[in-house]
Design a protein around this motif. Sequence first.
Motif, PDB file in Angstrom:
ATOM      1  N   HIS A  88      45.741  37.199  30.083  1.00 29.07           N
ATOM      2  CA  HIS A  88      46.613  38.046  29.267  1.00 29.07           C
ATOM      3  C   HIS A  88      47.006  39.270  30.091  1.00 29.07           C
ATOM      4  O   HIS A  88      46.406  39.550  31.128  1.00 29.07           O
ATOM      5  CB  HIS A  88      45.903  38.466  27.976  1.00 29.07           C
ATOM      6  N   GLY A  89      48.024  39.971  29.644  1.00 29.55           N
ATOM      7  CA  GLY A  89      48.461  41.166  30.352  1.00 29.55           C
ATOM      8  C   GLY A  89      49.935  41.427  30.129  1.00 29.55           C
ATOM      9  O   GLY A  89      50.576  40.789  29.300  1.00 29.55           O
ATOM     10  N   SER A  90      50.460  42.370  30.882  1.00 27.92           N
ATOM     11  CA  SER A  90      51.844  42.819  30.730  1.00 27.92           C
ATOM     12  C   SER A  90      52.734  42.195  31.793  1.00 27.92           C
ATOM     13  O   SER A  90      52.277  41.831  32.869  1.00 27.92           O
ATOM     14  CB  SER A  90      51.909  44.345  30.888  1.00 27.92           C
ATOM     15  N   ASN A  91      54.022  42.125  31.475  1.00 22.64           N
ATOM     16  CA  ASN A  91      55.029  41.622  32.407  1.00 22.64           C
ATOM     17  C   ASN A  91      56.037  42.726  32.694  1.00 22.64           C
ATOM     18  O   ASN A  91      56.518  43.382  31.767  1.00 22.64           O
ATOM     19  CB  ASN A  91      55.769  40.420  31.807  1.00 22.64           C
ATOM     20  N   ALA A  98      54.923  47.767  37.862  1.00 23.43           N
ATOM     21  CA  ALA A  98      53.693  46.986  37.724  1.00 23.43           C
ATOM     22  C   ALA A  98      52.550  47.670  38.470  1.00 23.43           C
ATOM     23  O   ALA A  98      51.428  47.786  37.952  1.00 23.43           O
ATOM     24  CB  ALA A  98      53.907  45.564  38.240  1.00 23.43           C
ATOM     25  N   LEU A  99      52.826  48.152  39.671  1.00 19.06           N
ATOM     26  CA  LEU A  99      51.792  48.846  40.446  1.00 19.06           C
ATOM     27  C   LEU A  99      51.422  50.185  39.816  1.00 19.06           C
ATOM     28  O   LEU A  99      50.252  50.578  39.818  1.00 19.06           O
ATOM     29  CB  LEU A  99      52.252  49.036  41.891  1.00 19.06           C
ATOM     30  N   ALA A 100      52.397  50.873  39.245  1.00 22.06           N
ATOM     31  CA  ALA A 100      52.103  52.137  38.558  1.00 22.06           C
ATOM     32  C   ALA A 100      51.186  51.875  37.360  1.00 22.06           C
ATOM     33  O   ALA A 100      50.258  52.653  37.107  1.00 22.06           O
ATOM     34  CB  ALA A 100      53.399  52.817  38.114  1.00 22.06           C
ATOM     35  N   ALA A 109      47.015  44.264  39.257  1.00 21.77           N
ATOM     36  CA  ALA A 109      48.327  43.776  39.693  1.00 21.77           C
ATOM     37  C   ALA A 109      48.159  43.054  41.020  1.00 21.77           C
ATOM     38  O   ALA A 109      47.226  43.317  41.769  1.00 21.77           O
ATOM     39  CB  ALA A 109      49.303  44.942  39.852  1.00 21.77           C
ATOM     40  N   LEU A 110      49.071  42.133  41.274  1.00 20.43           N
ATOM     41  CA  LEU A 110      49.135  41.522  42.596  1.00 20.43           C
ATOM     42  C   LEU A 110      50.009  42.428  43.446  1.00 20.43           C
ATOM     43  O   LEU A 110      51.207  42.521  43.225  1.00 20.43           O
ATOM     44  CB  LEU A 110      49.756  40.128  42.528  1.00 20.43           C
TER      45      LEU A 110
END
Length: 188
Positions: A88-91, A98-100, A109-110
């Motif tokens: 689960h997580g955000s897109n 994403a990094l922030a 994050a990748l």
Amino acid sequence: WVDTSGAAIDFQAMEIDLAIIHAEAAPEGCESMLIAKDILSPVAAGALAERLNDPADLIDIPLIHDERPIGWADWLRGAGVEANGSWHGSNFSDSDLALAAAELGQGAALGSLPLVEAAIAIGSLIRPYDYALETGRAWYALSTQDRLKDIDVQGVWDWLGRQRQIEEPVGGQIDRLHRKEAIARGAD
């Protein structure tokens, strides 16, 4: 004029001097310089990274996704983790956002290692695992011989050349050595 839009580059039709692209290979018909390979590894803020001892631990935390074609399923498979899409997580459509979010502790994050090297160095992001996945893509600077005759364009080209990262940046062993120090500093 430096273009980083990701649009197809046509130096004849466009008013640009340099372009930076993210691609599998540099296109033919122009001057090109490899700046950095795109190598992915999980990154997270200190408090969250402290909980990550084994790659399988990632399944239990929010995973932050971005729009890149290679993502969590690829990295987890390469690390030997069978996730079966059970995360689960955000897109995010923007990898910077994403990094922030990862820096703010919203999940892992990748991160592309050349782009997260500074955040890892100051401890705002921690790379908990040595394993990294090469995407087969890289960042290339593009220009033409004509445009490189301009002293300002050549100056930017030379500067980009000094920023080149051909080897994998920020090795995993270094990150492991500094992981506890970053957590102790409160980098979460």
